[in-house]
Design a protein around this motif. Structure first.
Motif, mmCIF file in Angstrom:
data_model
loop_
_atom_site.group_PDB
_atom_site.id
_atom_site.type_symbol
_atom_site.label_atom_id
_atom_site.label_comp_id
_atom_site.label_asym_id
_atom_site.label_seq_id
_atom_site.Cartn_x
_atom_site.Cartn_y
_atom_site.Cartn_z
ATOM 1 N N UNK A 289 24.365 19.938 -14.425
ATOM 2 C CA UNK A 289 24.631 19.885 -15.859
ATOM 3 C C UNK A 289 23.379 20.308 -16.649
ATOM 4 N N UNK A 290 23.623 20.789 -17.855
ATOM 5 C CA UNK A 290 22.536 21.074 -18.772
ATOM 6 C C UNK A 290 21.631 22.213 -18.355
ATOM 7 N N UNK A 291 22.100 23.119 -17.502
ATOM 8 C CA UNK A 291 21.301 24.255 -17.063
ATOM 9 C C UNK A 291 21.623 25.494 -17.894
ATOM 10 N N UNK A 292 20.738 26.465 -17.888
ATOM 11 C CA UNK A 292 20.941 27.723 -18.593
ATOM 12 C C UNK A 292 21.090 28.849 -17.585
ATOM 13 N N UNK A 293 22.158 29.671 -17.755
ATOM 14 C CA UNK A 293 22.424 30.808 -16.872
ATOM 15 C C UNK A 293 22.431 32.083 -17.708
ATOM 16 N N UNK A 294 21.693 33.096 -17.238
ATOM 17 C CA UNK A 294 21.674 34.388 -17.931
ATOM 18 C C UNK A 294 21.759 35.526 -16.912
ATOM 19 N N UNK A 295 22.722 36.406 -17.115
ATOM 20 C CA UNK A 295 22.791 37.674 -16.384
ATOM 21 C C UNK A 295 22.733 37.487 -14.867
ATOM 22 N N UNK A 296 23.624 36.678 -14.346
ATOM 23 C CA UNK A 296 23.758 36.490 -12.900
ATOM 24 C C UNK A 296 25.055 37.118 -12.405
ATOM 25 N N UNK A 297 25.076 37.563 -11.165
ATOM 26 C CA UNK A 297 26.285 38.062 -10.532
ATOM 27 C C UNK A 297 26.678 39.467 -10.938
ATOM 28 N N UNK A 298 25.709 40.291 -11.352
ATOM 29 C CA UNK A 298 26.026 41.629 -11.825
ATOM 30 C C UNK A 298 25.605 42.749 -10.877
ATOM 31 N N UNK A 299 25.098 42.412 -9.679
ATOM 32 C CA UNK A 299 24.633 43.437 -8.749
ATOM 33 C C UNK A 299 24.767 42.936 -7.319
ATOM 34 N N UNK A 300 26.007 42.741 -6.860
ATOM 35 C CA UNK A 300 26.227 42.236 -5.514
ATOM 36 C C UNK A 300 25.689 43.224 -4.480
ATOM 37 N N UNK A 301 24.950 42.736 -3.474
ATOM 38 C CA UNK A 301 24.381 43.646 -2.478
ATOM 39 C C UNK A 301 25.435 44.261 -1.580
ATOM 40 N N UNK A 302 25.173 45.487 -1.146
ATOM 41 C CA UNK A 302 26.017 46.143 -0.161
ATOM 42 C C UNK A 302 25.712 45.581 1.222
ATOM 43 N N UNK A 303 26.593 45.817 2.203
ATOM 44 C CA UNK A 303 26.308 45.356 3.567
ATOM 45 C C UNK A 303 24.975 45.897 4.066
ATOM 46 N N UNK A 304 24.195 45.048 4.695
ATOM 47 C CA UNK A 304 22.901 45.437 5.246
ATOM 48 C C UNK A 304 23.130 45.945 6.662
#
Length: 418
Positions: A367-382
């Motif tokens: 709770x009470x956390x700040x999230x900015x600009x996450x989940x916008x560049x999922x990695x390709x298979x390594x």
């Protein structure tokens, strides 16, 4: 003992161990509080350090002067109590173990009361700082550091001439792709700040099988597993510290009574990890994580294939796994390609053989956390890691599962607060 009481005790421990008044390298008697073994840079530094290790008794101080030390053996303290090891500042006292025959830079085993402060351990073959079987251990204002591109053609070695500059590592643009990947579309394989290497030691700061541990005002750069780690320990505080360009920045594993507060994790593969590892005789619970900042943890995973950490996709602010009773509040998670927080189970990463281990985390409060600009560049298979692990590595599948959760708007993936 409460966490606050632990902090007060550790501060008192330092005051208790600092009273030595002798100042020669042979350990001249000091005051009733103990002796000081003073070690200067030079060709005799390793021998003088080893003599101090052998002769040190409770309440003694092993002190390194300002400068760059080239040491051929690790610093080891065992089966004693109330020892202080100190330098003149982690930017001023640098202990290089590049040519050391020992795996660890600093190792304390079966010690009651050990404080290490104000120095850097550089280029140790294995772990930089390891505490094992320690009761009341403090690591304060210390740095674990491996030269950029360790043991590769691109190695930018830290030396006596450049350490003041080279150890100041910013986090602006981490390398997102494994340079060993046979994928021509992945061109972001190096960083202008620091280049990671699987040849670096696994752990930077590594208390394990211990109790009453304090890590504060410290830093780890370049570890091929975890930068600042506490494992299988009762009562541990990690605060006011920084981890950058490690696989995982901070890691609490099988700990009973842990606390992360006011730390910075940046340019790692993943920022924070709280989990239980299977196959051990004890399991953890009760960790609080607050006022931390996880940002831009998007470095490609460079751990050796086969471990839990090697399965982590780049771009994760925090992961919880099979660990009960976690409070996560007042933190900032920003700019992560995969997710701000991943709350998962061993059913995703592979069911372990230990039937005593509960696969699921219970009692998680976020709770009470700040999230900015996450989940916008999922990695390709390594592909390089898949080939190296014989196809057993699951890193490539994990981001796809997270991606599906992202589409549903799970907590920690979109801008805002939880």
């Amino acid at each position: 003992m409460t966490l606050r009481a632990l902090s007060i005790f550790c501060i008192g421990l330092v005051a208790m161990g600092c009273g030595g008044s002798g100042n020669d390298s042979g350990g001249s008697p000091g005051s009733s509080d103990g002796r000081t073994f003073l070690i200067e840079p030079g060709p005799d530094a390793t021998n003088k350090m080893v003599l101090a290790m052998i002769e040190a008794k409770p309440r003694d101080v092993i002190e390194f002067s300002e400068g760059y030390f080239e040491l051929t053996s690790g610093l080891q303290i065992s089966s004693t109590e109330d020892i202080l090891v100190k330098g003149q500042g982690m930017d001023k006292t640098v202990l290089s173990f590049k040519n050391s025959a020992s795996q660890e830079g600093f190792l304390a085993t079966t010690v009651r009361g050990i404080t290490v402060e104000d120095l850097t351990v550089l280029d140790s073959p294995g772990d930089a700082f390891k505490l094992q079987g320690v009761d009341h251990g403090t690591l304060r204002r210390v740095r674990a550091f491996w030269s950029s591109g360790r043991l590769t053609a691109e190695e930018d070695t830290v030396t006596a001439d450049n350490f003041a500059e080279k150890m100041q590592v910013a986090c602006t643009d981490p390398a997102r792709h494994n340079p060993a990947n046979p994928n021509p579309t992945e061109t972001d394989t190096s960083s202008p700040d620091y280049n990671v290497s699987v040849a670096s030691g696994r752990y930077g700061i590594y208390p394990v099988n211990s109790q009453n541990i304090l890590v504060e005002d410290s830093e780890s750069i370049g570890a091929s597993d975890a930068g600042i780690y506490v494992g299988q320990t009762d009562n541990a505080i990690i605060r006011n510290s920084r981890a950058a360009f490690n696989v995982f920045g901070f890691e609490i594993e099988n700990v009973r009574g842990g606390e992360y507060v006011d730390n910075l994790a940046e340019c790692n593969t993943g920022g924070f990890l709280v989990y239980d590892l299977d196959g051990l005789t004890r399991y953890g619970q009760r960790t609080r994580m607050y006022r931390n900042h996880a940002r831009n943890n998007n470095t490609y995973n460079f751990a050796e294939p086969g471990s839990i950490v090697s399965n982590v996709p780049r771009g994760v602010g925090m992961i919880t796994l099979a660990y009960d009773k976690i409070d996560v509040f007042d933190n900032v998670f920003e700019n992560h390609g995969t997710a701000g927080i991943v709350h998962t189970s061993y059913e995703v990463l592979g069911v372990p053989g230990d039937r005593r281990l509960d696969l699921y985390t219970e009692g998680v409060h976020i709770w009470g956390n700040t999230f900015r600009d996450n989940g916008n560049d999922l990695p390709q298979p390594d592909l390089a890691t898949i080939l190296a692990s014989g196809g057993s590595q699951v890193t490539s599948a994990f981001p796809m599962i997270v991606g599906l959760k992202t589409l549903t708007g799970g907590a920690g993936y979109r801008r805002g607060h939880s």
